[in-house]
Design a protein around this motif. Structure first.
Motif, short mmCIF file in Angstrom:
data_model
loop_
_atom_site.label_atom_id
_atom_site.label_comp_id
_atom_site.label_asym_id
_atom_site.label_seq_id
_atom_site.Cartn_x
_atom_site.Cartn_y
_atom_site.Cartn_z
N UNK A 143 0.95 -1.33 0.04
CA UNK A 143 0.14 -0.08 0.11
C UNK A 143 0.90 1.24 -0.07
N UNK A 144 2.04 1.29 0.95
CA UNK A 144 2.83 2.39 0.89
C UNK A 144 3.61 2.51 -0.33
N UNK A 145 3.99 1.48 -0.82
CA UNK A 145 4.90 1.46 -2.19
C UNK A 145 3.99 1.96 -3.31
N UNK A 146 2.49 1.83 -3.47
CA UNK A 146 1.66 2.33 -4.26
C UNK A 146 1.40 3.67 -4.32
N UNK A 147 1.78 4.38 -2.93
CA UNK A 147 1.57 5.82 -2.83
C UNK A 147 2.81 6.69 -3.34
N UNK A 148 3.92 5.90 -3.58
CA UNK A 148 4.91 6.57 -4.19
C UNK A 148 4.54 7.18 -5.51
N UNK A 149 4.95 8.53 -5.87
CA UNK A 149 4.70 8.93 -7.29
C UNK A 149 5.55 8.12 -8.62
N UNK A 150 4.95 8.38 -9.60
CA UNK A 150 5.59 7.78 -10.85
C UNK A 150 5.42 6.16 -10.68
N UNK A 151 6.29 5.58 -11.50
CA UNK A 151 6.04 3.85 -11.49
C UNK A 151 7.49 3.61 -11.20
N UNK A 152 7.88 3.19 -9.74
CA UNK A 152 9.14 2.86 -9.60
C UNK A 152 9.24 1.52 -9.83
N UNK A 153 10.37 1.07 -10.25
CA UNK A 153 10.64 -0.45 -10.47
C UNK A 153 10.72 -1.23 -8.83
N UNK A 154 10.09 -2.48 -8.97
CA UNK A 154 10.32 -2.99 -7.81
C UNK A 154 11.02 -4.50 -8.02
N UNK A 155 12.33 -4.45 -7.65
CA UNK A 155 12.74 -5.73 -8.16
C UNK A 155 13.19 -6.80 -7.01
N UNK A 156 12.52 -8.09 -7.29
CA UNK A 156 12.30 -8.88 -6.30
C UNK A 156 13.02 -10.02 -6.54
N UNK A 157 13.98 -10.68 -5.54
CA UNK A 157 15.04 -11.60 -5.78
C UNK A 157 14.12 -12.87 -5.29
N UNK A 158 14.59 -13.84 -6.11
CA UNK A 158 13.90 -15.25 -5.64
C UNK A 158 14.72 -16.35 -6.10
N UNK A 159 14.77 -17.51 -5.36
CA UNK A 159 15.94 -18.39 -5.42
C UNK A 159 14.75 -19.73 -6.13
N UNK A 160 13.39 -19.30 -6.59
CA UNK A 160 12.50 -20.25 -6.99
C UNK A 160 12.12 -19.61 -8.34
N UNK A 161 12.78 -19.79 -9.36
CA UNK A 161 12.70 -19.26 -10.84
C UNK A 161 11.35 -19.56 -11.22
N UNK A 162 10.55 -18.37 -11.68
CA UNK A 162 9.16 -18.42 -12.08
C UNK A 162 8.16 -19.03 -11.15
N UNK A 163 8.57 -19.54 -10.18
CA UNK A 163 7.44 -20.08 -9.45
C UNK A 163 6.44 -19.00 -8.91
N UNK A 164 6.70 -17.87 -8.52
CA UNK A 164 5.95 -16.86 -8.22
C UNK A 164 5.55 -15.84 -9.20
N UNK A 165 5.66 -16.14 -10.73
CA UNK A 165 5.55 -15.23 -11.58
C UNK A 165 3.74 -14.96 -11.57
N UNK A 166 3.09 -15.81 -11.41
CA UNK A 166 1.53 -15.64 -11.07
C UNK A 166 1.24 -14.67 -10.05
N UNK A 167 1.96 -14.86 -8.96
CA UNK A 167 1.83 -14.29 -7.49
C UNK A 167 1.98 -12.84 -7.90
N UNK A 168 3.33 -12.41 -8.50
CA UNK A 168 3.62 -11.16 -8.77
C UNK A 168 2.71 -10.46 -9.82
#
Ligand code: SAM
Length: 200
Positions: A143-168
């Motif tokens: 919610x707080x991230x969504x209130x930042x102006x513009x469209x900031x990138x959110x780069x999320x690390x994972x050690x489970x490639x592609x597993x969370x694609x749908x989640x994000x």
């Protein structure tokens, strides 16, 4: 006698501390070891070297990604690294002088930025174990991230490639996955943009 390699010694110290913290705190630390270099570098793929940017890291740990971000960012950029564990935060402050290290919770990141007079962010490096965070914690951060102006990138690390694609994809309008096969274990980064406020 061979001279000691200070980089290898530091990596061993960080790895050992990370492992002990994982044994103690489990899910909130989430990984047995700090991210490897390939994953850390991939994490920073949306940082623009040519422009001074504001970069915020959530869950900085012992600084694997922080170090890669400090090396890539423009000399006039700002890098705020938030980590809740005081031992990690201490280590981080000593090893990455370019970062403004804050020992605190990512849940308070809006207040942390406010206190530093920061009103806009270009890139969020998210090291938090987002899918396993309690929903209330994740929702508050999003919610707080969504209130930042513009469209900031959110780069999320994972050690489970592609597993969370749908989640994000459920949370962001734009999601692309950058693999980091050379990491041990192999992992990658979801580069996301355009948080859907209603979903968060
Ligand atoms: C998977 S580790 C990643 C560490 C580091 N970014 C890396 O890639 O090596 C997750 C980190 O998030 C931190 N963490 C978990 N919940 C947090 C919270 N609410 N606020 C700040 N840090 C948090 C943990 O202490 C841990 O250092």
């Amino acid at each position: 006698m061979r001279a000691k390699d200070p980089t290898a010694a530091r990596a061993r110290g960080e790895g050992w501390l990370h492992f002990r913290k994982w044994l103690r705190h489990g899910r909130s630390v989430a990984a047995l070891t700090p991210s490897g270099r390939a994953l850390a570098v991939a994490s920073c793929g949306r940082i623009d070297r040519e422009r001074p940017q504001v970069i915020v890291e959530l869950g900085a740990g012992t600084g694997a990604v922080t170090r890669a971000a400090a090396a890539r960012m423009h000399p006039d950029g700002r890098l705020i690294a938030i980590e809740q564990d005081p031992d990690f935060a201490r280590m981080l402050g000593a090893s990455v002088p370019r970062a403004e290290v804050v020992c605190g919770s990512a849940e308070d990141f809006a207040g942390i930025l406010d206190a530093r007079g920061i009103t806009a962010v270009d890139v969020v490096l998210n090291g938090l174990p987002t899918p396993s965070l309690p929903a209330a914690v994740r929702d508050r951060i999003y919610r707080d991230l969504s209130s930042l102006p513009g469209r900031p990138w959110v780069s999320q690390i994972t050690v489970m490639p592609w597993v969370f694609q749908r989640f994000y994809r459920g949370f962001f309008e734009e999601v692309s996955f950058e693999p980091a096969w050379a990491n041990l274990p192999p992992g990658g980064v979801y580069h996301c943009r355009g948080l859907r406020v209603a979903a968060a």
